[in-house]
Scaffold this active site. Structure first.
Site, short mmCIF file in Angstrom:
data_model
loop_
_atom_site.label_atom_id
_atom_site.label_comp_id
_atom_site.label_asym_id
_atom_site.label_seq_id
_atom_site.Cartn_x
_atom_site.Cartn_y
_atom_site.Cartn_z
N CYS A 99 0.81 -1.25 0.37
CA CYS A 99 -0.02 -0.01 0.10
C CYS A 99 0.96 1.27 -0.09
O CYS A 99 0.75 2.34 -0.43
CB CYS A 99 -1.03 -0.03 1.07
SG CYS A 99 -2.12 -1.20 1.36
N HIS A 122 -3.95 6.78 0.84
CA HIS A 122 -4.24 5.03 0.31
C HIS A 122 -5.62 5.44 0.21
O HIS A 122 -5.81 4.53 2.26
CB HIS A 122 -3.21 4.94 1.22
CG HIS A 122 -3.42 2.82 0.42
ND1 HIS A 122 -3.87 2.74 -0.40
CD2 HIS A 122 -3.32 2.17 1.35
CE1 HIS A 122 -4.20 1.06 -0.78
NE2 HIS A 122 -4.00 1.34 1.08
N ASN A 180 -10.00 -1.20 -3.18
CA ASN A 180 -8.52 -0.55 -2.62
C ASN A 180 -7.47 -1.27 -3.84
O ASN A 180 -7.49 -2.29 -4.18
CB ASN A 180 -8.47 -2.08 -1.21
CG ASN A 180 -6.27 -0.65 -0.84
OD1 ASN A 180 -6.33 -0.73 -1.41
ND2 ASN A 180 -6.67 -0.92 0.28
O1 UT7 Z 1 -4.80 -1.28 2.40
C1 UT7 Z 1 -3.98 -1.92 2.81
C2 UT7 Z 1 -4.07 -1.98 4.15
N1 UT7 Z 1 -6.12 -2.57 4.85
C3 UT7 Z 1 -6.06 -1.96 6.14
O2 UT7 Z 1 -6.39 -0.98 6.03
C4 UT7 Z 1 -7.51 -2.81 5.70
C5 UT7 Z 1 -7.76 -2.33 7.62
N2 UT7 Z 1 -9.09 -2.89 8.26
C6 UT7 Z 1 -10.46 -3.23 7.48
O3 UT7 Z 1 -10.63 -1.98 6.93
C7 UT7 Z 1 -11.83 -3.62 7.84
O4 UT7 Z 1 -11.06 -4.45 9.06
C8 UT7 Z 1 -12.18 -4.71 7.42
C9 UT7 Z 1 -13.36 -3.96 5.94
C10 UT7 Z 1 -11.57 -5.88 6.31
C11 UT7 Z 1 -13.12 -5.83 8.08
O5 UT7 Z 1 -14.02 -4.97 8.64
P1 UT7 Z 1 -14.15 -4.93 10.49
O6 UT7 Z 1 -14.83 -4.51 10.95
O7 UT7 Z 1 -12.92 -4.83 10.46
O8 UT7 Z 1 -15.12 -6.57 10.74
P2 UT7 Z 1 -14.62 -7.84 11.16
O9 UT7 Z 1 -12.99 -8.64 10.08
O10 UT7 Z 1 -14.08 -7.81 12.42
O11 UT7 Z 1 -15.64 -8.71 11.33
C12 UT7 Z 1 -16.78 -8.41 11.77
C13 UT7 Z 1 -17.64 -10.00 10.88
C14 UT7 Z 1 -17.30 -11.26 10.95
O12 UT7 Z 1 -18.24 -11.81 11.57
P3 UT7 Z 1 -18.61 -12.83 12.73
O13 UT7 Z 1 -17.22 -13.43 13.27
O14 UT7 Z 1 -18.67 -10.55 13.65
O15 UT7 Z 1 -19.68 -13.45 12.88
C15 UT7 Z 1 -16.80 -11.24 10.04
O16 UT7 Z 1 -17.00 -12.54 9.37
O17 UT7 Z 1 -18.16 -9.42 9.78
C16 UT7 Z 1 -17.78 -10.67 8.82
N3 UT7 Z 1 -17.00 -10.25 7.40
C17 UT7 Z 1 -18.06 -10.39 6.91
N4 UT7 Z 1 -19.90 -10.45 6.21
C18 UT7 Z 1 -19.96 -9.97 5.31
C19 UT7 Z 1 -16.39 -10.64 7.20
N5 UT7 Z 1 -16.01 -9.86 5.85
C20 UT7 Z 1 -16.96 -9.64 5.96
C21 UT7 Z 1 -17.95 -9.95 4.13
N6 UT7 Z 1 -19.05 -9.48 3.63
N7 UT7 Z 1 -17.30 -9.52 3.32
#
Ligand code: UT7
Length: 355
Positions: free
Chosen positions: A116, A282, A312
């Site tokens: 990134c 970014h 992204n």
């Molecule tokens: O560019 C490089 C650097 N990368 C970043 O900066 C990314 C930083 N992180 C993020 O942007 C966020 O953490 C994400 C967008 C990747 C994820 O969002 P989050 O709010 O942190 O979600 P999470 O990973 O904590 O997951 C919450 C829930 C989980 O379900 P349970 O365990 O609560 O039942 C996941 O399994 O959402 C679920 N989940 C999804 N549900 C529907 C994870 N991905 C998805 C999805 N659709 N695509």
């Protein structure tokens, strides 16, 4: 010492639009979840077997070269940033040199693997070469063809829904204009959490780091002595050749490091957030950008976001966003532009430019 400036800029995104609803055909996700957590509405995917990271990079590079008003033969150094190269090796830099048809062999080609923050790192390298007078026209490209290597099953949804394909490029040249040009660049790294956002296979690690870090993963090497360690069937069958990410962990560090590195650049130049005319972060997640915007006390018109349309695009996200901002007249001569990135490694950085 000379100063350098961005003399030309261009971007290319493939035609194929993939909406959030399109992704629900492959995995358990929803438009609502993706928009709420990331701000992304759609992204572009390159045409498989016709487009690659280097072909998209070429299209962006041609635009940047034309925009700079130079000929491709004027390029004396190429820097190519990507995490999704056409080949494991050689890098995309030489593929771009070949595709551009640059005939002179004096042109050097350097590949950057900083994910990134690859574009910001590349800009810093270009800046140093130009400032010292070594090169007059450095072509810097950030390009990604993520869609070729993502896990489209529900298991990979937290990573896959975020990423999109595209490319952006700039030509960096010396400038003699008073006040104009790249003011500074700040680069950082901390490998402590290298595996928190990584694609570890194929690779020559042979499970080494996992053992040290006590990560319980079966890489399937068994008793292989020669071969089959770099890549093997087990990795493919067990989905160990996809990128993975601990999203919340990355998120928390991102919202800390973005403001830090922006403030570092501003402080070094004797400037404050109020001096910024345009922040181009970014495009990792709209929530991250909004958080940074709030932290910096910037109004909506001073932060460029286009993750909604392209997702992204890693090393390509800043030049795509910057090219759009310039094209729409949102960045004008004399403006103070700040670029900032954080991502896998972790590596992060910023650049301050008087446009
Ligand atoms: O560019 C490089 C650097 N990368 C970043 O900066 C990314 C930083 N992180 C993020 O942007 C966020 O953490 C994400 C967008 C990747 C994820 O969002 P989050 O709010 O942190 O979600 P999470 O990973 O904590 O997951 C919450 C829930 C989980 O379900 P349970 O365990 O609560 O039942 C996941 O399994 O959402 C679920 N989940 C999804 N549900 C529907 C994870 N991905 C998805 C999805 N659709 N695509």
């Amino acid at each position: 010492m000379l100063k350098s400036k961005i003399a030309g800029i261009g971007a290319y995104v493939p035609e194929g639009v993939v909406t959030n609803n399109d992704l629900t055909r492959f995995m358990d996700t929803s438009d609502e979840w993706i928009q709420e957590r990331t701000g992304i509405q759609e992204r572009r995917y390159g045409k498989k077997f016709e487009e690659t990271t280097s072909t998209m990079g070429l299209k962006a590079a041609e635009k940047a070269i034309a925009n700079a008003g130079i000929d491709k033969e004027d390029i004396d150094f190429i820097i190519f940033a990507t995490l999704s190269p056409d080949y494991y090796f050689p890098g995309c830099g030489v593929l771009l040199q070949r595709a551009l048809g640059i005939t002179k062999t004096e042109v050097g080609a350097l590949d950057i693997r900083n994910q990134c923050s690859g574009f910001v790192y590349g800009l810093s390298v270009a800046d140093q070469f130009v400032k010292t007078g070594m090169y007059k026209n450095v072509l810097l490209v950030g390009s990604e063809m993520h869609s070729m290597g993502l896990d489209f099953s529900t298991e990979g949804r937290n990573v896959t829904v975020i990423f999109g394909d595209g490319a952006g490029a700039v030509v960096v040249q010396p400038t003699e204009k008073e006040g104009q040009g790249i003011i500074n660049t700040k680069l950082h790294s901390d490998g402590t959490y290298a595996e928190k956002l990584a694609m570890i296979n194929p690779g020559s690690h042979g499970g080494y780091h996992a053992e040290k870090l006590e990560i319980d993963v079966d890489y399937g090497y068994s008793d292989a002595e020669f071969g089959e360690i770099f890549v093997n069937e087990h990795m493919v069958e067990n989905g160990q050749m996809f990128p993975n990410m601990e999203g919340q962990f990355v998120f928390k560090l991102a919202v800390q490091k973005f403001p830090e590195v922006i403030m570092e650049a501003l402080g070094d130049a004797g400037l404050s957030p109020q001096d910024i005319d345009m922040l181009v972060p970014h495009q990792a997640n709209l929530r991250i950008s909004k958080f940074v915007q709030k932290r910096m006390g910037l109004s909506d018109d001073k932060v460029w976001n286009n993750i909604q349309k392209y997702g992204n695009t890693t090393a390509a996200s800043i030049p795509i966003a910057l090219a759009e901002a310039v094209e729409k007249g949102a960045v004008k001569e004399g403006d103070l532009v700040c670029l900032a990135a954080f991502g896998s490694g972790f590596t992060w950085g910023s650049a301050l430019i008087r446009w």
